[in-house]
Design an enzyme around this catalytic site. Structure first.
Site, PDB file in Angstrom:
ATOM      1  N   ALA A 445       0.805  -1.220   0.000  1.00 57.92           N
ATOM      2  CA  ALA A 445       0.000   0.000   0.000  1.00 57.92           C
ATOM      3  C   ALA A 445       0.836   1.267   0.000  1.00 57.92           C
ATOM      4  CB  ALA A 445      -0.943  -0.005   1.208  1.00 57.92           C
ATOM      5  N   GLY A 448      -0.738   4.821   0.624  1.00 53.29           N
ATOM      6  CA  GLY A 448      -2.179   4.684   0.484  1.00 53.29           C
ATOM      7  C   GLY A 448      -2.802   5.337  -0.722  1.00 53.29           C
ATOM      8  N   ASP A 468       1.951  -2.966   4.345  1.00 55.61           N
ATOM      9  CA  ASP A 468       3.239  -2.484   3.880  1.00 55.61           C
ATOM     10  C   ASP A 468       4.288  -2.831   4.934  1.00 55.61           C
ATOM     11  OD1 ASP A 468       4.132  -0.587   1.488  1.00 55.61           O
ATOM     12  OD2 ASP A 468       5.394  -0.111   3.214  1.00 55.61           O
ATOM     13  N   ASP A 495       2.818  -9.323   7.611  1.00 57.26           N
ATOM     14  CA  ASP A 495       3.022 -10.328   8.660  1.00 57.26           C
ATOM     15  C   ASP A 495       2.748 -11.702   8.062  1.00 57.26           C
ATOM     16  OD1 ASP A 495       3.202 -11.836  10.916  1.00 57.26           O
ATOM     17  OD2 ASP A 495       1.467 -10.962  11.929  1.00 57.26           O
ATOM     18  N   CYS A 566       5.240   1.065 -11.750  1.00 53.91           N
ATOM     19  CA  CYS A 566       5.395   2.358 -12.439  1.00 53.91           C
ATOM     20  C   CYS A 566       6.702   2.346 -13.215  1.00 53.91           C
ATOM     21  CB  CYS A 566       5.346   3.510 -11.445  1.00 53.91           C
ATOM     22  SG  CYS A 566       6.513   3.400 -10.078  1.00 53.91           S
TER      23      CYS A 566
END
Length: 631
Positions: A445, A448, A468, A495, A566
């Site tokens: 993430a 966010g 993350d 986790d 990206c």
């Protein structure tokens, strides 16, 4: 036998209560005595002779004239003269013959000390005809040379200090520190100031740009973070115009560093000696010469005195521009040499088109938060704050502003109506198709950005988990989610135990994988000079590991894994997906053209099966997205 008070001083016990209060004193005089009572021998004294404070408590005041009248200050005298000028023609003696109170220079207040570096104009500026107001000719300096500055007054010291700073530099108060002639220039004069007088040409701004560039490298932090921390620390040293000029120089040097390094290190075009090893100081000086035609004499103070090699190099650059026909492609498009084969593999015949687009500054794209507003209402809100926008060609929730726009200080942004996000990122997040889903995971993430798109699509229904490895990025994501009004999202660190407990339960898993960021070079020009071949070699296996872990969460029989980068490199995109499908034969590729109509709408800009966007062909950052479905 009672003791009587002396004449003129009635006792407080003998007065009525009303007489002891200030509210009921007699109107005549209000001196604390009964009406008509006067001290013996002073029966004819007038109220003017008593003074403004009335008689002393222990006796009458001294007669008028005992105290000399208060002398007027130099400033009061000047103001009285100007008032007389406004009211009518001057009838007094010339200024030199008027009597003034004897007062030494040191005794005068600082505001009353006259200037000695210019003649005084008796008439106020507003009373003078426009053609008589002092006006600077083109190229004329607005302050006296240092040799003409006299020591003594405050204004002289100001002028002397400002002559070191040069044109275009401002004091911390926002006004020029240069002593202005009587009658300031109006706004039109300031707008007509020659371009050579702008802050970008000052030594102070050039030194700041060099220092900021030095702070960026070899720092491994992103350029935005380094710039923000450096500007926050040195904010008070520069005014708004200087800060804008400093950032502009830094961005241009980073964007065109390949060309600048070629000019600095190549052999002399005019038969000169071999160039010098490039550094940030030489890059700033070379950019000033090649982009705006600056002269060597104005740039030599940036370097140690007596260095003839630097002077020879700078003089060799005079008369040239940033481009040269002998430049190799890597220098012309300002990219590292080692990555040119990878870019050629990706773009093929469109290489020049795409690399030229990466050299241009990117516009500011914002995403409209559909939880709070519509696109038309958000555009109107931005317009009310002076920011014009236009709709994006592909994203139904996007608005595009100019590259110079800044929305983070607007009320529209503070209210959570818009969020800065490139159109390519918006499209990739919308392809997740999170609307109506009960369990969605944003596996990488970060801060966010794509989590906000998923939350808006889910309309605060279902469960959204943002994961993350960085606590700092997750903390920032929480703030953004709260501002946007997304209430169904939870942020947690990656986790292994949590992944094991929720294996094969998520309907959608978005993996915005760490990558080289080659698609964002037009927004982050510093990123291409940090990237090395070793970074790429380390990222590819890391991306494969992240995909394998995220795949464990995908529900069977229709669950989807959306892989996004990206980057524009094939090694991180198509090759990575092909390797994943070999390791996980239970996954298959779902063409983006099959998902586009119900998630984005309109015509899909790519033929599929992957979403592959680029600056040259689509006007977005370089983005890649693949939709993988579990059987």
């Amino acid at each position: 036998m009672s003791r009587r008070p002396p004449p003129g001083r009635p006792s407080s016990a003998g007065r009525p209560p009303a007489a002891r209060s200030g509210a009921a004193r007699p109107a005549a005089g209000r001196t604390g005595k009964p009406a008509g009572a006067r001290p013996a021998g002073k029966a004819g004294a007038s109220s003017a002779a008593k003074g403004k404070d009335g008689p002393r408590k222990d006796g009458p005041r001294k007669p008028a004239g005992a105290r000399p009248a208060k002398a007027k200050s130099w400033g009061e005298t000047r103001n009285a003269e100007r008032e007389a000028i406004r009211k009518g023609p001057r009838a007094e003696a010339p200024r030199e013959e008027r009597a003034r109170p004897e007062r030494s220079r040191d005794d005068r207040p600082r505001a009353d000390r006259p200037r000695t570096d210019r003649p005084r104009e008796d008439r106020p500026r507003e009373d003078r005809p426009r053609d008589e107001r002092p006006r600077r000719e083109p190229g004329e300096k607005s302050f006296r040379p240092r040799a003409d500055v006299k020591s003594g007054g405050r204004s002289d010291r100001k002028s002397a200090a400002s002559s070191d700073r040069g044109y275009g530099e401002r004091s911390s108060g926002g006004r020029s520190s240069v002593g202005r002639a009587a009658g300031e220039r109006d706004a039109g004069d300031r707008e007509r100031r020659p371009s050579t007088l702008r802050p970008a040409g000052s030594r102070k701004v050039a030194e700041g740009a060099v220092n900021l560039l030095d702070a960026m490298f070899p720092n491994r932090e992103t350029g935005d973070r380094v710039r923000h921390a450096w500007m926050k620390q040195h904010h008070q040293l520069y005014d708004a115009a200087e800060r804008e000029a400093l950032i502009h120089i830094v961005d241009e040097v980073l964007r065109l560093r390949g060309r600048l390094d070629w000019w600095i290190s190549q052999d002399g075009v005019r038969g000169g000696k071999t160039g010098l090893p490039p550094d940030n100081r030489l890059r700033v000086a070379a950019w000033r010469i090649l982009s705006s035609g600056a002269k060597t004499e104005g740039l030599l103070p940036l370097f140690p005195t007596g260095d003839t090699a630097i002077e020879t190099l700078l003089r060799r650059l005079e008369g040239h521009t940033l481009e040269h026909p002998d430049m190799p492609p890597a220098a012309r498009f300002s990219v590292p040499d080692w990555i040119m084969p990878e870019l050629q593999r990706r773009f093929g015949a469109d290489l020049d088109l795409e690399l030229a687009a990466m050299l241009r500054p990117a516009p500011l794209d914002v995403r409209v938060n559909r939880l709070k507003t519509t696109r038309d209402a958000a555009a109107a809100a931005l317009q009310s704050e002076g920011l014009r926008s236009q709709t994006m060609p592909f994203s139904p929730v996007g608005l595009r502003l100019s590259p110079q726009a800044y929305v983070n200080n607007t009320q529209t942004y503070a209210d959570g109506l818009v969020e800065p996000q490139d159109e390519g990122s918006q499209l990739a997040a919308q392809l997740v198709d999170a609307a109506g889903k009960k369990f969605v995971v944003d596996f990488c993430a970060g801060a966010g950005g794509k989590t906000l798109v998923l939350g808006a699509a889910m309309k605060n229904a279902g469960r959204l988990v943002a994961m993350d490895v960085s606590k700092a990025r997750l903390a920032q994501a929480k703030l953004r989610l709260r501002r946007a009004g997304v209430h169904n999202a939870e942020c947690r660190e990656l986790d292994g135990k949590w992944i094991k407990r929720h294996a094969e339960k998520a309907e959608r898993v978005l993996v915005d994988s760490p990558c080289t960021g080659t698609g964002t070079w037009r927004r982050k020009p510093d990123a291409k000079w940090r990237l090395t071949r070793q970074d790429l070699n380390e990222l590819v296996p890391r991306q494969a590991e992240i995909l394998d872990r995220a795949a464990r969460l995908v529900a069977p029989k229709g669950g989807r894994l959306i892989y996004v980068t990206c980057s524009v490199l094939v090694e991180e995109n198509e090759d990575q997906v092909a390797a994943f499908l070999k390791r996980h034969p239970d996954f298959t590729v779902l063409p983006v053209t099959d998902v586009w109509p119900q998630t984005v709408g309109g015509a899909c800009p790519v033929p599929g099966p992957y979403l592959s966007l680029s600056p040259g062909r689509h006007g977005t950052d370089g983005f890649f997205a693949a939709i993988l479905v579990r059987r």
